[in-house]
Design a protein around this motif. Structure first.
Motif, mmCIF file in Angstrom:
data_model
loop_
_atom_site.group_PDB
_atom_site.id
_atom_site.type_symbol
_atom_site.label_atom_id
_atom_site.label_comp_id
_atom_site.label_asym_id
_atom_site.label_seq_id
_atom_site.Cartn_x
_atom_site.Cartn_y
_atom_site.Cartn_z
ATOM 1 N N ILE A 184 0.893 -1.159 0.000
ATOM 2 C CA ILE A 184 0.000 0.000 0.000
ATOM 3 C C ILE A 184 0.927 1.203 0.000
ATOM 4 C CG2 ILE A 184 -1.730 1.325 1.268
ATOM 5 C CD1 ILE A 184 -2.882 -1.194 2.351
ATOM 6 N N GLY A 185 0.856 1.997 -1.038
ATOM 7 C CA GLY A 185 1.779 3.117 -1.198
ATOM 8 C C GLY A 185 1.402 4.291 -0.317
ATOM 9 N N THR A 186 2.310 5.243 -0.295
ATOM 10 C CA THR A 186 2.176 6.392 0.592
ATOM 11 C C THR A 186 0.865 7.153 0.385
ATOM 12 O OG1 THR A 186 3.495 8.171 1.502
ATOM 13 C CG2 THR A 186 3.380 8.111 -0.887
ATOM 14 N N ARG A 187 0.428 7.204 -0.861
ATOM 15 C CA ARG A 187 -0.781 7.991 -1.144
ATOM 16 C C ARG A 187 -2.049 7.291 -0.670
ATOM 17 N NH1 ARG A 187 3.172 8.224 -4.662
ATOM 18 N NH2 ARG A 187 3.763 10.203 -5.599
ATOM 19 N N ASN A 188 -1.954 6.004 -0.437
ATOM 20 C CA ASN A 188 -3.147 5.246 -0.037
ATOM 21 C C ASN A 188 -3.164 4.872 1.435
ATOM 22 O OD1 ASN A 188 -5.047 4.909 -2.126
ATOM 23 N ND2 ASN A 188 -3.550 3.705 -3.259
ATOM 24 N N VAL A 189 -2.252 5.480 2.213
ATOM 25 C CA VAL A 189 -2.139 5.060 3.608
ATOM 26 C C VAL A 189 -3.449 5.239 4.394
ATOM 27 C CG1 VAL A 189 -1.237 7.263 4.458
ATOM 28 C CG2 VAL A 189 -0.607 5.145 5.629
ATOM 29 N N GLN A 190 -4.252 6.193 3.956
ATOM 30 C CA GLN A 190 -5.550 6.361 4.630
ATOM 31 C C GLN A 190 -6.717 6.065 3.696
ATOM 32 O OE1 GLN A 190 -5.370 10.188 6.692
ATOM 33 N NE2 GLN A 190 -5.027 9.050 8.599
ATOM 34 N N ASN A 191 -6.480 5.186 2.746
ATOM 35 C CA ASN A 191 -7.579 4.708 1.910
ATOM 36 C C ASN A 191 -8.200 3.547 2.698
ATOM 37 O OD1 ASN A 191 -9.170 3.339 0.072
ATOM 38 N ND2 ASN A 191 -7.795 3.706 -1.653
ATOM 39 N N PHE A 192 -9.182 3.898 3.516
ATOM 40 C CA PHE A 192 -9.699 2.927 4.482
ATOM 41 C C PHE A 192 -10.394 1.738 3.806
ATOM 42 C CE2 PHE A 192 -9.516 7.033 6.808
ATOM 43 C CZ PHE A 192 -8.410 6.701 7.587
#
Ligand code: PEP
Ligand code: MN
Length: 337
Positions: A184-192
């Protein structure tokens, strides 16, 4: 709340506690250690007084509240460190694990060449993006399923397990079919939604810290994965955004000892995305070994000047070989101290 079982608690007593927790609306997350079993009880905080009654069940030694907002990710919820097995590779133990390869899978020749370099240098896991998160919609977006097939081929040729990123909940099953570790890349760290979905698969997940996430926020994202049922989570510090512009991001080296204090999960460093330039990759990797990280995620390309993404931060093969030698020396020096 953490329920600590007695050293000699039987499986039946453990099951009984799990059933009781379920009956009062709590999900039990047992962790079976060498010494004893610890059960994380996760549910609505409002019912926590009721959980005190668990102490009267047979086999229970005590209950301990976890005051931190992340529960299953916290050190208290487990005995010892989490060690994740990927084939013969163990992440989170005493061996320093190197995951290396190009930013993106570009062609069969490029990924096979890269895989052979990683293998020859003594790397443990091959990296390569098939779905690429790019700042610009006009940049190369990745080879997608074709790229996954090439990663599989590279694994078959070299025996190296592969790690690759998943961007979209709709692609999780597809990526999980091919990858040994999902990133899970940095941009998706809070893609719940993505976190919850990856929480349901039976494969390790490498979770990168967000550009703007605090350590606590990173641990809360890990908590989503753990609470959804996946306890094979690796954390990755890959640089955060600060006022400094000399490097692409700022590697927060102190995140390693802080995370190791707060969580039982393995912690690795990405010196490539944090610095943005190949010449800083070896110095930062030395720091990663010395600070106690469990490994590295590093970009290596057979011909960085021809790379379609992140060429400037990619190591040439000979620099990768040098990096692997340096890691060995530092590990040896640390053993002597
Ligand atoms: C990557 O590892 O290829 C990547 C896109 O990294 P990050 O999410 O850290 O930018
Ligand atoms: Mn990259």
């Amino acid at each position: 709340m953490i329920i600590v079982m007695k050293k000699n608690a039987t499986e039946e007593q453990i099951d009984n506690v799990i059933r009781w927790l379920d009956s009062v609306g709590y999900k039990a997350h047992p962790s079976r250690g060498v010494e004893r079993t610890i059960i994380g009880a996760i549910g609505d905080e409002r019912g926590k007084d009721q959980l005190k009654f668990t102490e009267s069940l047979s086999g229970v030694e005590k209950t301990v509240p976890i005051l931190k907002p992340y529960k299953l990710a916290s050190r208290e919820s487990r005995e010892g460190d989490t060690i994740i097995s990927v084939g013969d590779v163990k992440i989170g133990g005493s061996e320093f694990i190197v995951m290396a390869g190009p930013c993106a899978v570009e062609s069969e020749e490029q990924i096979l060449q890269s895989a052979n370099v990683i293998k020859k240098g003594g790397g443990h896991i091959l990296r390569g993006g098939a779905f690429k998160p790019r700042t610009s919609p006009y940049s190369f977006q990745g080879m997608e399923e074709e790229g996954l097939k090439l990663l599989k081929k590279a694994r078959e040729e070299t025996g190296l397990p592969v790690i690759t990123e998943v961007l979209d909940t709709g692609d999780v099953e597809l990526v999980a079919e091919y990858a040994d570790i999902l990133q899970i890349g940095t941009r998706n760290v809070q893609n719940f939604a993505l976190l919850k979905k990856l929480g349901q698969i039976n494969k390790p997940v490498l979770l990168k810290r967000g550009l703007m996430s605090t350590i606590e926020e990173l641990l809360m994202s890990a908590e989503y994965l753990l609470a959804s049922g996946n306890d094979q989570v690796i954390l990755c510090e890959r640089g955060i955004r600060t006022f400094e512009t000399a490097t692409r991001n700022t590697l927060d080296i102190s995140a390693v000892p802080v995370l190791k204090e707060l969580t039982h999960l393995p912690v690795i460093i990405d010196p490539s995305h944090s610095s943005g330039h190949w010449k800083y990759v070896i110095p930062l990797s030395r720091a990663a070994v010395a600070v106690g990280a469990h490994g590295l995620l590093v970009e290596v390309h057979p011909e960085p000047d021809r790379a379609v993404s992140d060429g400037p931060q990619s190591l040439k093969p000979e620099k990768f070989y040098l990096l692997m030698e340096e890691i060995k020396s530092i590990k040896n020096a640390l053993r002597k101290t």
